[in-house]
Design a protein around this motif. Structure first.
Motif, PDB file in Angstrom:
ATOM      1  N   ARG A 136      -1.315 -12.944   6.270  1.00 43.96           N
ATOM      2  CA  ARG A 136      -1.732 -14.110   5.520  1.00 43.96           C
ATOM      3  C   ARG A 136      -3.257 -14.193   5.529  1.00 43.96           C
ATOM      4  O   ARG A 136      -3.894 -13.953   6.538  1.00 43.96           O
ATOM      5  CB  ARG A 136      -1.158 -15.371   6.136  1.00 43.96           C
ATOM      6  CG  ARG A 136      -1.459 -16.580   5.276  1.00 43.96           C
ATOM      7  CD  ARG A 136      -1.017 -17.868   5.845  1.00 43.96           C
ATOM      8  NE  ARG A 136       0.191 -17.776   6.619  1.00 43.96           N
ATOM      9  CZ  ARG A 136       0.843 -18.818   7.073  1.00 43.96           C
ATOM     10  NH1 ARG A 136       0.386 -20.019   6.838  1.00 43.96           N
ATOM     11  NH2 ARG A 136       1.933 -18.680   7.772  1.00 43.96           N
ATOM     12  N   GLY A 137      -3.826 -14.517   4.367  1.00 47.59           N
ATOM     13  CA  GLY A 137      -5.272 -14.651   4.276  1.00 47.59           C
ATOM     14  C   GLY A 137      -6.004 -13.363   3.946  1.00 47.59           C
ATOM     15  O   GLY A 137      -7.207 -13.350   3.768  1.00 47.59           O
ATOM     16  N   THR A 138      -5.276 -12.245   3.848  1.00 55.41           N
ATOM     17  CA  THR A 138      -5.897 -10.974   3.496  1.00 55.41           C
ATOM     18  C   THR A 138      -6.161 -10.936   1.995  1.00 55.41           C
ATOM     19  O   THR A 138      -5.254 -11.211   1.205  1.00 55.41           O
ATOM     20  CB  THR A 138      -4.982  -9.790   3.884  1.00 55.41           C
ATOM     21  OG1 THR A 138      -4.720  -9.852   5.277  1.00 55.41           O
ATOM     22  CG2 THR A 138      -5.619  -8.461   3.543  1.00 55.41           C
ATOM     23  N   PRO A 139      -7.416 -10.626   1.594  1.00 56.90           N
ATOM     24  CA  PRO A 139      -7.700 -10.567   0.152  1.00 56.90           C
ATOM     25  C   PRO A 139      -6.861  -9.497  -0.543  1.00 56.90           C
ATOM     26  O   PRO A 139      -6.590  -8.440   0.018  1.00 56.90           O
ATOM     27  CB  PRO A 139      -9.183 -10.195   0.078  1.00 56.90           C
ATOM     28  CG  PRO A 139      -9.726 -10.376   1.443  1.00 56.90           C
ATOM     29  CD  PRO A 139      -8.581 -10.306   2.396  1.00 56.90           C
ATOM     30  N   VAL A 140      -6.473  -9.776  -1.767  1.00 57.63           N
ATOM     31  CA  VAL A 140      -5.701  -8.825  -2.564  1.00 57.63           C
ATOM     32  C   VAL A 140      -6.686  -8.011  -3.398  1.00 57.63           C
ATOM     33  O   VAL A 140      -7.445  -8.577  -4.187  1.00 57.63           O
ATOM     34  CB  VAL A 140      -4.699  -9.560  -3.487  1.00 57.63           C
ATOM     35  CG1 VAL A 140      -3.964  -8.574  -4.368  1.00 57.63           C
ATOM     36  CG2 VAL A 140      -3.735 -10.393  -2.659  1.00 57.63           C
ATOM     37  N   PRO A 141      -6.722  -6.688  -3.233  1.00 59.24           N
ATOM     38  CA  PRO A 141      -7.639  -5.883  -4.038  1.00 59.24           C
ATOM     39  C   PRO A 141      -7.228  -5.894  -5.506  1.00 59.24           C
ATOM     40  O   PRO A 141      -6.045  -5.930  -5.830  1.00 59.24           O
ATOM     41  CB  PRO A 141      -7.526  -4.478  -3.441  1.00 59.24           C
ATOM     42  CG  PRO A 141      -6.287  -4.478  -2.630  1.00 59.24           C
ATOM     43  CD  PRO A 141      -5.939  -5.889  -2.311  1.00 59.24           C
TER      44      PRO A 141
END
Length: 128
Positions: A5-10
């Motif tokens: 959760r909270g990881t940016p989506v490339p």
């Protein structure tokens, strides 16, 4: 594989677009600096580089000349371009064109990212 959760989506790259890579750790640091000072302009630059990095635009994007005309990437000399992110900020990058027969996408290698105008282009032999 579950994401955190909270990881940016490339941003996904379309089949007709170029992939973008950093050519050095210094280029990656410069990109981070640019992102903090000119985020919107850098996003526009990203869109331009993924769509048509080798397209001449006299106001914004052009080939470097002289000693800066080409750069070695993995032992291959590639043409080097400059993109004006802002009035002072610049991106230098090399373009490796796609190879349709080998199903190899085009690649853009960021070789320099600077929040100020690079001194190397002050010489007339290396500029437009």
């Amino acid at each position: 594989m579950a994401g955190k959760r909270g990881t940016p989506v490339p941003r996904p790259v379309k089949g007709t677009e170029y992939e973008i890579f950093f050519g050095s750790v210094a280029a990656e640091r410069g990109w981070t600096d640019l992102k903090s000072t000119a985020k919107n302009a850098l996003a526009d630059a990203f869109d331009y580089l993924t769509a048509h990095p080798a397209k001449y635009d006299p106001d914004r994007c052009y080939r470097l000349r002289g000693d800066l005309e080409t750069v070695l990437i993995d032992g291959v000399a590639l043409p080097q371009w400059q993109y004006k992110v802002t009035d002072g900020a610049r991106l230098w990058y090399a373009v490796d064109e796609p190879n349709v027969k080998a199903k190899k996408p085009g690649r853009v290698y960021i070789t320099k990212a600077a929040t100020g105008h690079p001194n190397e282009t002050d010489s007339k032999k290396n500029f437009r």
